[in-house]
Scaffold this motif. Structure first.
Motif, mmCIF file in Angstrom:
data_model
loop_
_atom_site.group_PDB
_atom_site.id
_atom_site.type_symbol
_atom_site.label_atom_id
_atom_site.label_comp_id
_atom_site.label_asym_id
_atom_site.label_seq_id
_atom_site.Cartn_x
_atom_site.Cartn_y
_atom_site.Cartn_z
ATOM 1 N N GLY A 84 5.987 5.390 2.222
ATOM 2 C CA GLY A 84 5.823 4.290 2.709
ATOM 3 C C GLY A 84 6.207 2.760 2.071
ATOM 4 O O GLY A 84 7.454 2.887 1.684
ATOM 5 N N ASN A 85 5.261 2.032 1.848
ATOM 6 C CA ASN A 85 5.745 0.845 1.257
ATOM 7 C C ASN A 85 5.535 0.984 -0.351
ATOM 8 O O ASN A 85 4.923 0.397 -1.230
ATOM 9 C CB ASN A 85 4.672 -0.421 1.510
ATOM 10 N N GLN A 139 3.037 0.643 5.840
ATOM 11 C CA GLN A 139 1.807 -0.282 6.324
ATOM 12 C C GLN A 139 2.488 -1.685 6.676
ATOM 13 O O GLN A 139 3.399 -2.263 6.049
ATOM 14 C CB GLN A 139 1.198 -0.340 5.104
ATOM 15 N N ALA A 140 1.468 -2.238 7.408
ATOM 16 C CA ALA A 140 1.971 -3.561 7.901
ATOM 17 C C ALA A 140 2.123 -4.491 6.813
ATOM 18 O O ALA A 140 1.319 -4.467 5.793
ATOM 19 C CB ALA A 140 1.204 -4.126 9.022
ATOM 20 N N ASP A 183 0.756 0.215 14.328
ATOM 21 C CA ASP A 183 0.212 -0.721 15.145
ATOM 22 C C ASP A 183 0.755 -0.622 16.516
ATOM 23 O O ASP A 183 -0.127 -1.522 17.362
ATOM 24 C CB ASP A 183 0.520 -2.060 14.436
ATOM 25 N N MET A 188 0.872 -1.022 0.013
ATOM 26 C CA MET A 188 -0.053 0.000 0.206
ATOM 27 C C MET A 188 0.813 1.304 0.033
ATOM 28 O O MET A 188 1.818 1.169 0.568
ATOM 29 C CB MET A 188 -0.932 0.015 1.187
ATOM 30 N N ALA A 237 1.297 5.246 1.232
ATOM 31 C CA ALA A 237 0.412 6.169 1.841
ATOM 32 C C ALA A 237 1.134 7.565 1.748
ATOM 33 O O ALA A 237 2.236 7.709 1.357
ATOM 34 C CB ALA A 237 1.122 6.066 3.372
ATOM 35 N N LYS A 251 8.000 -3.051 9.995
ATOM 36 C CA LYS A 251 8.091 -2.627 8.604
ATOM 37 C C LYS A 251 8.882 -1.296 8.408
ATOM 38 O O LYS A 251 8.540 -0.293 9.065
ATOM 39 C CB LYS A 251 6.652 -2.471 7.962
ATOM 40 N N CYS A 309 3.554 -2.238 11.373
ATOM 41 C CA CYS A 309 3.995 -0.970 11.188
ATOM 42 C C CYS A 309 3.888 -0.269 12.484
ATOM 43 O O CYS A 309 3.334 -0.555 13.453
ATOM 44 C CB CYS A 309 3.048 -0.467 9.944
#
Length: 334
Positions: free
Chosen positions: A147-148, A317-318, A332, A1, A3, A168, A329
């Motif tokens: 992010g990812n 993101q996780a 979390d 995902m 972000a 992550k 992440c």
């Protein structure tokens, strides 16, 4: 995902005039590459602090060597295999007439650095020349995703006590403007150590406790005698680019890369270890027409780097791989 944190929070490296960013994110496994492009050329510098770097064409950036300007920096996952992504960037730029004039044509100068993400998913899938070409095709002056994505897709942090207790990582960016001069940073954080909030020094992502439910605080764990797992050199690395529109020389570009590592030291602990290949590049486009002095620029470079590093994990993101590896992440465990 992907972000996108609010752009007003900290800006991005593309706020620097003359800089574009493009990501390629592989859909087959968590990996990818990120290009930071200066089509008109930028004065380049580099500083390597980690003991296990994976790089390409960094010798060109030595102030005593010939080439004054570079046209892009490639950051990639895939360990040494990922260096091939730079070949795709060279091809994309050459097709558009961008590069160093070598009389018979134009040769794009594209230094590169890679991080080790081969423990996340099928290691046989790595960024290649086609991935680098695609990242260039996606490049723009818009605020890049964080992010990812790109080089941070398969990144993880806090691996000192094993991947099963890691979290992550990702890509983050930030920029600062002072007196009409902008300095920006883009960081792909795959650190061995924890990532800290640079203002409070509180751990925001990193090694977790044995039950996986809380942050351990690696620095304090090591100092009270907890033993790390055996580590393979080069399996961690934070790589990135610091760019400015200030007018700088090649020597000054090198000094800014050195200063930017102070930002890593404020946002990662431990940092620059024997198992990290921490590498930061500098690009100076000169398009502001100004030079506020190296003390100011160095302070801005360190600050932008520290903020971008923290954003890399805050935007992540996780992730759970098909073989059961779970990387939570920062959100979390907040």
């Amino acid at each position: 995902m992907n972000a996108r944190l609010p752009a007003s929070d900290a800006g991005s490296i593309t706020r620097v005039a003359g800089i574009e960013v493009g990501h390629f994110t592989d859909t087959r496994r968590p990996t990818g590459c990120t290009v930071v492009m200066a089509r008109e050329g930028a004065v380049g510098g580099v500083d390597v602090r980690g003991a296990a770097p994976g790089t390409r064409e960094t010798d060109l950036l030595d102030p005593c060597n010939l080439v004054e300007k570079v046209h892009a920096i490639m950051l990639a996952g895939g360990s040494a295999w990922g260096l091939e992504a730079a070949t795709g960037a060279v091809r994309w730029l050459e097709e558009r007439g961008v590069g160093f004039d070598v009389a018979v044509g134009r040769l794009p100068i594209v230094p590169a650095a890679v991080l080790f993400d081969l423990l996340v998913g099928d290691m046989r899938i790595r960024p290649d020349a086609a991935a680098g070409y695609a990242a260039c095709a996606a490049a723009s002056t818009a605020d890049p995703a964080e992010g990812n994505v790109g080089a941070g897709t398969g990144a993880a942090v806090g691996k000192i006590f094993g991947m099963q207790r890691a979290m992550k990582g990702g890509v983050g960016t930030a920029s600062i403007t002072v007196g009409g001069v902008t300095v920006g940073a883009l960081i792909a954080c795959n650190a061995l150590g924890d990532v800290l909030d640079p203002d409070t020094a509180q751990v925001i992502a990193g090694a977790r406790t044995e039950d996986g439910l809380s942050l351990l605080d690696t620095r304090r764990a090591l100092l009270r005698g907890e033993l790390p797992q055996p580590l393979l050199a080069g399996t961690n690395t934070t790589i990135g680019v610091v760019a400015t529109d200030a007018v700088i020389t090649k020597v000054q570009a090198h000094r800014l890369a050195v200063a930017a590592h102070d930002g890593l030291a404020r946002s990662i602990n431990p940092v620059h270890t024997m198992s990290d290949g921490d590498t930061l590049f500098t690009l100076g486009t000169g398009l502001s027409g100004k030079h506020p002095g190296m003390l100011v620029l160095a302070t801005m470079a360190a600050e932008a780097t520290a903020i971008a590093t923290a954003r890399a994990v805050r935007a992540a993101q996780a992730l759970t791989t098909s073989d059961g590896l779970h990387l939570p992440c920062a959100a979390d465990l907040a």
